[in-house]
Design a protein around this motif. Structure first.
Motif, PDB file in Angstrom:
ATOM      1  N   HIS A 161      22.306  47.163 -30.063  1.00 61.01           N
ATOM      2  CA  HIS A 161      23.411  47.569 -29.189  1.00 61.01           C
ATOM      3  C   HIS A 161      23.521  46.653 -27.965  1.00 61.01           C
ATOM      4  CE1 HIS A 161      24.039  51.291 -31.387  1.00 61.01           C
ATOM      5  NE2 HIS A 161      22.742  51.569 -31.282  1.00 61.01           N
ATOM      6  N   ASP A 187      29.855  53.339 -23.456  1.00 59.63           N
ATOM      7  CA  ASP A 187      28.808  54.336 -23.684  1.00 59.63           C
ATOM      8  C   ASP A 187      27.662  54.112 -22.713  1.00 59.63           C
ATOM      9  OD1 ASP A 187      30.314  55.222 -25.834  1.00 59.63           O
ATOM     10  OD2 ASP A 187      29.123  54.142 -27.327  1.00 59.63           O
ATOM     11  N   HIS A 189      23.660  54.712 -23.033  1.00 61.35           N
ATOM     12  CA  HIS A 189      22.603  55.067 -23.971  1.00 61.35           C
ATOM     13  C   HIS A 189      21.306  55.426 -23.253  1.00 61.35           C
ATOM     14  CE1 HIS A 189      24.387  52.733 -27.670  1.00 61.35           C
ATOM     15  NE2 HIS A 189      25.076  53.818 -27.345  1.00 61.35           N
ATOM     16  N   TYR A 191      17.413  55.560 -24.121  1.00 61.40           N
ATOM     17  CA  TYR A 191      16.430  55.134 -25.104  1.00 61.40           C
ATOM     18  C   TYR A 191      15.032  55.629 -24.713  1.00 61.40           C
ATOM     19  CZ  TYR A 191      19.938  51.609 -26.480  1.00 61.40           C
ATOM     20  OH  TYR A 191      21.075  50.958 -26.896  1.00 61.40           O
ATOM     21  N   LEU A 203      16.841  55.541 -29.911  1.00 69.87           N
ATOM     22  CA  LEU A 203      17.995  55.973 -29.119  1.00 69.87           C
ATOM     23  C   LEU A 203      18.042  57.493 -29.198  1.00 69.87           C
ATOM     24  CD1 LEU A 203      20.689  55.575 -27.602  1.00 69.87           C
ATOM     25  CD2 LEU A 203      21.790  55.230 -29.831  1.00 69.87           C
ATOM     26  N   ASN A 206      23.441  59.684 -26.481  1.00 70.89           N
ATOM     27  CA  ASN A 206      24.640  58.977 -26.041  1.00 70.89           C
ATOM     28  C   ASN A 206      25.615  60.052 -25.565  1.00 70.89           C
ATOM     29  OD1 ASN A 206      26.742  57.174 -25.602  1.00 70.89           O
ATOM     30  ND2 ASN A 206      27.345  57.104 -27.753  1.00 70.89           N
ATOM     31  N   PRO A 209      30.274  59.440 -24.704  1.00 64.66           N
ATOM     32  CA  PRO A 209      30.965  58.353 -25.420  1.00 64.66           C
ATOM     33  C   PRO A 209      32.353  58.122 -24.834  1.00 64.66           C
ATOM     34  CG  PRO A 209      30.819  60.349 -26.768  1.00 64.66           C
ATOM     35  CD  PRO A 209      29.946  60.570 -25.589  1.00 64.66           C
TER      36      PRO A 209
END
Length: 475
Positions: A161, A187, A189, A191, A203, A206, A209
């Motif tokens: 990503h 987005d 993210h 992690y 991940l 999210n 979005p």
């Protein structure tokens, strides 16, 4: 035997990171001006832009971007402080010469976390080439000591990503996380890191979005996670938003507004928990990017504000031109207020700092009252029956320019000092109005030419009975 023990202690002292050997000296309450550049203890300008803070022992270590004049990467610089005001430069912990990959690069938003299991300090950052933002990579470097030389581990796209604005966080159980803007900032993210914090394990969320968010800052208060972010508008400030969750993987709430529409001219860099004997309070650390006012990153200013929590899951941020911090007690407070307007009797218009300017020397005017912070002043008691008037938006004071005693001399905003040209006596003018008499000259604050027009300038003039020298205080 005693000499042997002393030798052992000396060897241990040489091996341990200096930061872990620091004492716990009490740091007194300090006052920090907002919207300014900071200097270190040598007087050199500090380059800690987009940075993060890690507390080790009694020291807070602040890491940030130190760029070339063309905004490309030069160093990640490290500073330390016990009181969050007096900053000692430690070293450039990462430089363009560290690795060939850092030549002609951009390195942004360095965040350092400590891995208790490995004893390593791990820096996460956003990496680009010098020309554009097409790489969109995360990068990692590690060090045995908090302010030592960091060894470059490389850059990559997490699980394939894109990765831009970035932060790192260690949870109460020791699990490490990295948060970054992905998919062209559409987005955000979350992690989970590998056990050594140098790679991506998974991940895990999210939550927003297509939210178009960047500049993430994550912290935890009373079992609730808070994510503070900005919109993606380049260097220009915008509306900050935040969300909450009771589990870092979610569900997270929708983003909601905090502060004003520009985060008081700043963008999130970090939220620092300041923990002391009285508890823990949270400090918003933002950048007022120089590129947003016609300069470059090296001209950027810092905006630090206390965060307040009306409930366990809500947060507010108000503007203060100054804040106080006591790291020993863990208190962070705004300075100033109550804030009042000054309305000219003859025109019904407010004393105003033109165009909300932050510049020194801007002449004050009158303008239609609109509730702006550039029309709000703190009447600070200076003793002996005099007050100082601090503008809320800039933290600067109403000043008789050039210490002049002449009629017609302009009234400006200027950094606050103890000068008598910034001290005013309030004289009763009747019917709820006052005259403001300069302690320096004995002359009155006056709307030039008795004008009723927007933009009419404020000057000093021999005191008389004119209503253009009479002002009403209001909230």
């Amino acid at each position: 035997m005693r000499r042997a023990w002393l030798l052992v202690l000396a060897v241990l002292a040489a091996l341990l990171p200096q930061s872990f050997l620091a004492g716990t000296a009490h740091a007194a309450t300090v006052t920090i001006a907002n919207g300014t550049q900071f200097n270190d203890t040598t007087g050199a300008g500090m380059h800690a832009h987009g940075g993060g803070v890690l507390k080790v022992g009694s020291y807070y270590y602040w890491f940030g971007e130190n760029r070339n004049e063309d905004n490309t990467f030069r160093y990640v610089s490290a500073y330390r402080s016990t009181d969050l005001k007096t900053w000692e430069f430690r070293r450039h912990v990462l430089s363009a010469a560290t690795d060939p990959e850092l030549t002609d690069a951009k390195i942004e938003r360095p965040k350092v976390i400590y891995n208790a299991a490995t004893g390593k300090f791990v820096m996460w950052m956003h990496k680009e080439n010098a020309a554009d933002y097409s790489q969109a990579r995360a990068a990692v470097a590690v060090s045995d000591t908090v302010d030592g030389d960091y060894t470059w581990q490389g850059s990559f796209r997490p699980l394939g990503h894109m990765s831009r604005d970035i932060t790192a966080y260690v949870d109460d159980d020791g699990t490490g996380y990295m948060i970054s803007a992905a998919r062209n900032n559409l987005d955000l993210h979350i992690y989970r890191l590998t056990a050594d914090y140098t790679g991506i394990d998974a991940l895990v969320a999210n939550p927003w979005p297509d939210g178009h968010r960047e500049a993430p800052a994550l912290f935890k208060r009373g079992g609730v996670y808070f994510m503070l972010t900005s919109g993606a508008t380049g260097w220009n400030p915008n509306q900050q938003k935040y969300a909450t969750a009771t589990d870092i993987t979610g569900p997270w709430t929708a983003m909601q507004n905090i502060g004003d529409s520009t985060a008081y001219g700043s963008q999130t860099a970090y939220v620092l928990p300041v923990q002391g004997t009285a508890g823990t309070e949270f400090l918003y650390m933002g950048d007022r990017w120089g590129n947003s006012f016609g300069e470059n990153v090296n001209a950027s200013q810092y905006v630090w504000l206390p965060l307040e929590f009306p409930t366990s899951t809500t947060m507010t941020m108000d503007w203060y031109p100054q804040i106080t911090i006591d790291t020993a007690t863990g208190t962070v407070d705004g300075v100033g207020g109550p804030w009042e307007t000054l309305t000219a009797r003859h025109s019904g218009k407010c004393v105003d700092v033109l165009s909300k300017s932050l510049d020194d020397g801007v002449q004050l005017t009158q303008y239609t009252c609109n509730g702006g912070m550039n029309q709000a002043f703190w009447f600070k008691d200076m003793g002996d029956g005099h007050v100082q008037l601090m503008a809320r938006h800039s933290g600067k004071c109403m000043d008789v320019a050039d210490n002049s005693t002449a009629n017609g001399n302009k009234i400006i905003q200027w950094p606050c000092s103890t000068g008598t040209n910034q001290q005013w006596q309030l004289q009763d003018a009747g019917d709820g109005y006052v005259r403001l008499v300069s302690r320096l000259s004995g002359k009155c604050l006056d709307v030039s030419g008795n004008s009723t027009a927007n933009g009419a300038k404020l000057i000093q003039w021999t005191c008389g009975t004119g209503t253009n020298q009479q002002f009403q205080r209001g909230t």
